[in-house]
Design a protein around this motif. Sequence first.
Motif, PDB file in Angstrom:
ATOM      1  N   GLU A   1      96.895  -3.653  65.232  1.00 37.58           N
ATOM      2  CA  GLU A   1      96.886  -3.228  66.629  1.00 37.58           C
ATOM      3  C   GLU A   1      95.514  -2.695  67.008  1.00 37.58           C
ATOM      4  O   GLU A   1      94.955  -1.843  66.350  1.00 37.58           O
ATOM      5  N   GLY A   2      94.970  -3.203  68.094  1.00 28.82           N
ATOM      6  CA  GLY A   2      93.748  -2.655  68.651  1.00 28.82           C
ATOM      7  C   GLY A   2      92.486  -2.915  67.847  1.00 28.82           C
ATOM      8  O   GLY A   2      91.507  -2.235  68.033  1.00 28.82           O
ATOM      9  N   THR A   3      92.515  -3.906  66.965  1.00 25.46           N
ATOM     10  CA  THR A   3      91.315  -4.151  66.176  1.00 25.46           C
ATOM     11  C   THR A   3      90.324  -5.042  66.898  1.00 25.46           C
ATOM     12  O   THR A   3      89.215  -5.226  66.417  1.00 25.46           O
ATOM     13  N   GLY A   4      90.724  -5.601  68.012  1.00 28.51           N
ATOM     14  CA  GLY A   4      89.797  -6.410  68.792  1.00 28.51           C
ATOM     15  C   GLY A   4      89.385  -7.677  68.057  1.00 28.51           C
ATOM     16  O   GLY A   4      88.213  -7.982  67.957  1.00 28.51           O
ATOM     17  N   LYS A   5      90.378  -8.440  67.535  1.00 25.55           N
ATOM     18  CA  LYS A   5      90.057  -9.632  66.747  1.00 25.55           C
ATOM     19  C   LYS A   5      89.340 -10.684  67.585  1.00 25.55           C
ATOM     20  O   LYS A   5      88.537 -11.423  67.082  1.00 25.55           O
ATOM     21  N   ARG A   6      89.636 -10.763  68.866  1.00 27.74           N
ATOM     22  CA  ARG A   6      88.884 -11.659  69.745  1.00 27.74           C
ATOM     23  C   ARG A   6      87.612 -10.935  70.147  1.00 27.74           C
ATOM     24  O   ARG A   6      87.591  -9.733  70.322  1.00 27.74           O
ATOM     25  N   ASN A   7      86.554 -11.684  70.356  1.00 29.54           N
ATOM     26  CA  ASN A   7      85.272 -11.070  70.647  1.00 29.54           C
ATOM     27  C   ASN A   7      85.046 -10.961  72.163  1.00 29.54           C
ATOM     28  O   ASN A   7      84.401 -11.817  72.752  1.00 29.54           O
ATOM     29  N   TYR A   8      85.582  -9.922  72.768  1.00 29.69           N
ATOM     30  CA  TYR A   8      85.391  -9.678  74.196  1.00 29.69           C
ATOM     31  C   TYR A   8      84.279  -8.669  74.442  1.00 29.69           C
ATOM     32  O   TYR A   8      83.982  -8.337  75.565  1.00 29.69           O
ATOM     33  N   GLY A   9      83.696  -8.118  73.406  1.00 28.68           N
ATOM     34  CA  GLY A   9      82.699  -7.073  73.558  1.00 28.68           C
ATOM     35  C   GLY A   9      83.363  -5.709  73.622  1.00 28.68           C
ATOM     36  O   GLY A   9      84.589  -5.601  73.806  1.00 28.68           O
ATOM     37  N   PRO A  10      82.593  -4.645  73.474  1.00 29.14           N
ATOM     38  CA  PRO A  10      83.181  -3.302  73.385  1.00 29.14           C
ATOM     39  C   PRO A  10      83.877  -2.838  74.673  1.00 29.14           C
ATOM     40  O   PRO A  10      84.942  -2.231  74.595  1.00 29.14           O
ATOM     41  N   PHE A  11      83.298  -3.112  75.831  1.00 27.98           N
ATOM     42  CA  PHE A  11      83.908  -2.628  77.077  1.00 27.98           C
ATOM     43  C   PHE A  11      85.246  -3.295  77.342  1.00 27.98           C
ATOM     44  O   PHE A  11      86.258  -2.616  77.523  1.00 27.98           O
ATOM     45  N   LEU A  12      85.271  -4.623  77.366  1.00 30.03           N
ATOM     46  CA  LEU A  12      86.500  -5.344  77.702  1.00 30.03           C
ATOM     47  C   LEU A  12      87.571  -5.154  76.633  1.00 30.03           C
ATOM     48  O   LEU A  12      88.753  -4.991  76.952  1.00 30.03           O
ATOM     49  N   THR A  13      87.164  -5.138  75.358  1.00 32.43           N
ATOM     50  CA  THR A  13      88.124  -4.902  74.272  1.00 32.43           C
ATOM     51  C   THR A  13      88.771  -3.524  74.434  1.00 32.43           C
ATOM     52  O   THR A  13      89.989  -3.374  74.318  1.00 32.43           O
ATOM     53  N   THR A  14      87.945  -2.519  74.717  1.00 31.59           N
ATOM     54  CA  THR A  14      88.459  -1.154  74.905  1.00 31.59           C
ATOM     55  C   THR A  14      89.364  -1.084  76.122  1.00 31.59           C
ATOM     56  O   THR A  14      90.453  -0.494  76.063  1.00 31.59           O
ATOM     57  N   LEU A  15      88.937  -1.679  77.220  1.00 32.60           N
ATOM     58  CA  LEU A  15      89.725  -1.674  78.454  1.00 32.60           C
ATOM     59  C   LEU A  15      91.113  -2.251  78.222  1.00 32.60           C
ATOM     60  O   LEU A  15      92.126  -1.622  78.546  1.00 32.60           O
ATOM     61  N   ILE A  16      91.170  -3.424  77.639  1.00 29.61           N
ATOM     62  CA  ILE A  16      92.459  -4.092  77.403  1.00 29.61           C
ATOM     63  C   ILE A  16      93.299  -3.315  76.392  1.00 29.61           C
ATOM     64  O   ILE A  16      94.478  -3.039  76.615  1.00 29.61           O
ATOM     65  N   ALA A  17      92.687  -2.958  75.265  1.00 30.32           N
ATOM     66  CA  ALA A  17      93.431  -2.277  74.199  1.00 30.32           C
ATOM     67  C   ALA A  17      93.958  -0.921  74.662  1.00 30.32           C
ATOM     68  O   ALA A  17      95.115  -0.571  74.395  1.00 30.32           O
ATOM     69  N   PHE A  18      93.128  -0.134  75.354  1.00 33.02           N
ATOM     70  CA  PHE A  18      93.563   1.183  75.820  1.00 33.02           C
ATOM     71  C   PHE A  18      94.649   1.073  76.876  1.00 33.02           C
ATOM     72  O   PHE A  18      95.617   1.832  76.863  1.00 33.02           O
ATOM     73  N   PHE A  19      94.505   0.147  77.804  1.00 34.40           N
ATOM     74  CA  PHE A  19      95.519   0.002  78.852  1.00 34.40           C
ATOM     75  C   PHE A  19      96.870  -0.335  78.225  1.00 34.40           C
ATOM     76  O   PHE A  19      97.884   0.278  78.551  1.00 34.40           O
ATOM     77  N   ILE A  20      96.875  -1.287  77.304  1.00 35.70           N
ATOM     78  CA  ILE A  20      98.132  -1.695  76.658  1.00 35.70           C
ATOM     79  C   ILE A  20      98.682  -0.579  75.778  1.00 35.70           C
ATOM     80  O   ILE A  20      99.883  -0.300  75.789  1.00 35.70           O
TER      81      ILE A  20
END
Length: 195
Positions: free
Chosen positions: A94-113
């Motif tokens: 969970e929340g490891t950001g396996k897709r490479n969206y970059g730090p901002f977008l990965t954080t945005l999506i992961a935190f919202f969910i």
Amino acid sequence: MLESLLVPTGIVALAEIGDKTQLLALILAARFRKPWPIIAGIVVATLANHAAAAAVGAWMSTYLTDVVRHWILAASFTATALWTLVPDKMDDDEGTGKRNYGPFLTTLIAFFIAEIGDKTQVATVMLAAQYPHLLLVIIGTTLGMLIANVPVVLAGNFAADKLPLNLIRRLAAVAFFVLAIISLYDAMKVSGWIG
């Protein structure tokens, strides 16, 4: 008016210590090593998530009678107090950001969910139902998230390892129990059980 800002800030900051989103902040900080895009992602995700939660809380306060609202708040604060005592654990993937969206977008999506259905989101609903200044509640809960998560992002594992998490969880639970008692008193007063 200031209470609508300060109480949500304190409640969410305490409730967030040791929460899965704080663990997520630590993982993202270790993975990307770019604190400012991660912090920006936390801000945007939290504002969006807590604005939606506050809207639900404001709706509750509009359509429910004072008696029903106070009883729901008392039960919700009690449940959240008990929930706060249980440490959060993150799933390995969970929340490891396996897709490479970059730090901002990965954080945005992961935190919202990660915030959906989380105790801080539930607390935002309850606080928005209790306090009349909706915007201040949203700002306060967002500040609370930042108070708990920004040091983790900036200091990495050092801050998380040094905090007395059990003590902080107990203090957060006490704060929720106090809010539950106040809501219970208000419910009994509005119901006419006490003068």
